[in-house]
Design a protein around this motif. Structure first.
Motif, short mmCIF file in Angstrom:
data_model
loop_
_atom_site.label_atom_id
_atom_site.label_comp_id
_atom_site.label_asym_id
_atom_site.label_seq_id
_atom_site.Cartn_x
_atom_site.Cartn_y
_atom_site.Cartn_z
N ASP A 62 0.85 -1.23 0.03
CA ASP A 62 0.09 0.05 -0.05
C ASP A 62 0.99 1.11 0.03
N VAL A 63 0.34 2.30 -0.42
CA VAL A 63 1.06 3.62 -0.49
C VAL A 63 0.36 4.46 0.45
N GLU A 64 1.20 5.14 1.49
CA GLU A 64 0.76 6.01 2.63
C GLU A 64 1.37 7.45 2.13
N ILE A 65 0.30 8.50 2.49
CA ILE A 65 0.84 9.96 2.31
C ILE A 65 1.54 10.41 3.60
N PHE A 66 2.51 11.01 3.63
CA PHE A 66 3.13 11.77 5.05
C PHE A 66 2.97 13.06 4.69
N ARG A 67 3.04 13.98 5.98
CA ARG A 67 3.32 15.33 5.73
C ARG A 67 4.56 15.67 6.56
N GLY A 68 5.45 16.46 5.90
CA GLY A 68 6.61 16.67 6.49
C GLY A 68 6.81 18.32 6.64
N TYR A 69 7.62 18.69 7.74
CA TYR A 69 7.64 20.15 8.04
C TYR A 69 9.24 20.51 8.17
N ARG A 70 9.64 21.75 7.51
CA ARG A 70 10.93 22.39 7.76
C ARG A 70 10.53 23.71 8.10
N VAL A 71 10.70 24.19 9.30
CA VAL A 71 10.52 25.63 9.58
C VAL A 71 11.86 26.09 9.58
N GLN A 72 12.20 27.34 8.95
CA GLN A 72 13.44 28.11 9.06
C GLN A 72 13.30 29.53 9.68
N HIS A 73 13.61 29.65 10.73
CA HIS A 73 13.29 30.86 11.60
C HIS A 73 13.98 32.03 11.08
N ASN A 74 15.51 31.99 11.24
CA ASN A 74 16.12 32.97 11.34
C ASN A 74 17.75 32.57 10.77
N ASN A 75 18.09 33.32 9.87
CA ASN A 75 19.74 32.96 9.69
C ASN A 75 20.68 34.06 9.59
N ALA A 76 20.39 35.20 10.50
CA ALA A 76 21.08 35.93 10.41
C ALA A 76 22.73 35.79 10.72
#
Ligand code: NAD
Length: 432
Positions: A62-76
């Motif tokens: 079977d195929v399952e769908i996943f949700r992934g996150y990457r949040v980039q807050h600050n790169n000063a």
């Protein structure tokens, strides 16, 4: 309660509010240092929020769908840096809050990094090892050039480990042009030592938690021998913190993990418990040399030191009054919420804040990144000595500032972290 029932219970726990928590902590420190209003605006939002949905073939076809996150807050101050978490509570709110905490943590530690965080909303106990491998590789592929060794460098967090990082590094490198492959090993840190990982990165966070407690005790002329401590979360951070504290003569008296809680006021042997969990699907449940206690009684256990090393929002106004410890050493990110902290501070309980207490992990990651970038191989004793020196400097800086300005340690740590980012913006200006 059965294992399954305990996991369901964990899923129900609120993570909403982590963002409120980090924003309240930020605003309170920003007020104290009269942060420039323009810089307050910049730091109050995240730079980038990447959400990816991706399909993965399961073992049964079977195929399952996943949700992934990457949040980039600050790169000063440098590339985004922060962990990836696999847990049912991962969502955009949690990723944003955790990314912000990383910005403050890397700044406070004096590293050339910004802050990021991410993960996948899933319960890893439901998947086989080969499914987890395919999920990780497909997630890495979906993130594509949103991560990179000079852009955004993930690391392990809850339910991810050196194996996860090895799969990520391999997938990222395999999808580069041939001449660039090996030069990209530092796209993630926390890899196994045989695959570009740093000797000692596995214990760096827990060692840092232990050192923070030791430095705090030294300031109070207190000896840790015989002091009782409790640990919430017996994973990477909780185990290693307990390991080093026990070596120093302190006594582990209670542990809680996702599956249950145990207590023995005579002491729980750390290595014995670790061996037990390895043979018990990673769980402390039914450990024979301790008594099962109710989940809600855990923080009320008789002890001197409490180490929350699991999830956020665990110490709140609901249980802060029951806590017996005189010191909370935050191994986890965001374990104490603002209301809980107010109660604890009024009661005279000291808190070593997460962005200081668990910063050994990101410092270790920085050393791994440098090692890969420079083609070097560092020895374990060298790494541990460097970590101790760096963490002592950070601890003293926060401690001294809190005394000079009459602030609690969290506010002091935030003030120092934010000031460093403010200076970078003031010196560079805002493009265009
Ligand atoms: P891990 O996956 O190795 O261990 C997590 C532990 O927490 C497990 O024992 C799990 O059973 C337990 N747990 C999960 N849900 C729980 C619940 N509801 N109640 C009680 N226990 C629960 O994760 P880790 O890497 O040790 O991370 C733990 C914390 O430390 C997280 O907050 C993470 O963000 C923070 N942290 C980790 C690192 C690192 O280098 N791994 C660095 C800095 C901060």
């Amino acid at each position: 309660m059965t294992l399954v029932a305990e996991i369901k219970e964990t899923k129900k726990q609120p993570v909403r509010g982590m963002m409120d928590n980090v924003m309240e902590q930020f605003n309170s420190a920003a007020d104290k240092i009269h942060l420039h209003p323009n810089i307050r605006k910049i730091l109050s939002i995240t730079n980038n929020e990447i959400v990816v949905n991706f399909p993965v073939k399961m073992d049964n076809g079977d195929v399952e769908i996943f949700r992934g996150y990457r949040v980039q807050h600050n790169n000063a101050l440098g590339p985004y840096k922060g962990g990836l978490r696999y847990h049912p509570t991962v969502d955009i709110d949690a990723a944003r809050a955790l990314a912000m905490w990383m910005t403050w943590k890397t700044s406070l530690a004096g590293l050339p990094y910004g802050g990021g965080k991410g993960g996948i909303q899933l319960d890893p106990t439901k998947y086989s090892q080969s499914e987890l491998e395919r999920i990780t590789r497909r997630f890495t592929f979906a993130l594509a050039d949103n991560i990179g060794p000079e852009h955004d460098i993930p690391a392990p967090d809850v339910n991810t480990n050196s194996q996860t990082m090895a799969w990520m590094a391999d997938t990222y490198m395999s999808t580069r042009p041939p001449a660039e492959r090996t030069a990209n090993q530092h796209v993630v840190t926390g890899k196994p030592a045989g695959s570009g990982g740093l000797e000692g990165r596995d214990r760096a966070t827990g060692y840092g938690v232990f050192l923070s407690i030791k430095f705090w005790a030294e300031k109070k002329d207190m000896c840790l021998t015989g002091k009782k401590f409790i640990v919430q979360g017996f994973g990477n951070v909780g185990y290693w913190a307990a390991h080093f504290l026990e070596k120093e003569g302190a006594v582990l008296v209670a542990v809680q993990d996702a599956f249950g809680s145990i207590e023995n006021q005579q002491g729980i042997m750390v290595e014995d418990l670790l061996d037990y969990t390895k043979a018990n699907k990673g769980s402390i449940v039914d450990y024979p040399r301790a008594t099962h206690i109710k989940k809600s009684d855990f923080f009320a256990t008789n002890c001197d030191i409490c180490i929350p090393a699991a999830l956020g929002n665990q110490i709140t106004s609901e249980n802060a009054l029951q806590i017996n410890a005189t010191l909370i050493a935050e191994g986890a990110n965001g374990p104490t919420n603002v209301e809980g902290e107010k109660i604890l501070l009024e009661r005279g309980v000291s808190i070593i804040p997460d962005i200081l207490c668990n910063s050994g992990g990101v410092v270790g990651s920085y050393y791994e990144w440098l090692q890969n970038r420079n083609g070097e191989l560092w020895q374990l004793d060298e790494v541990m000595a460097k970590l101790e020196k760096k963490l002592r400097e950070s601890f003293n800086k926060v401690h001294d500032y809190s005394e000079e300005e009459n602030l609690d340690m969290r506010t002091a740590a935030y003030c120092l972290a934010i000031k460093r980012i403010e200076r970078a913006y003031i010196e560079r200006g805002i493009f265009p």
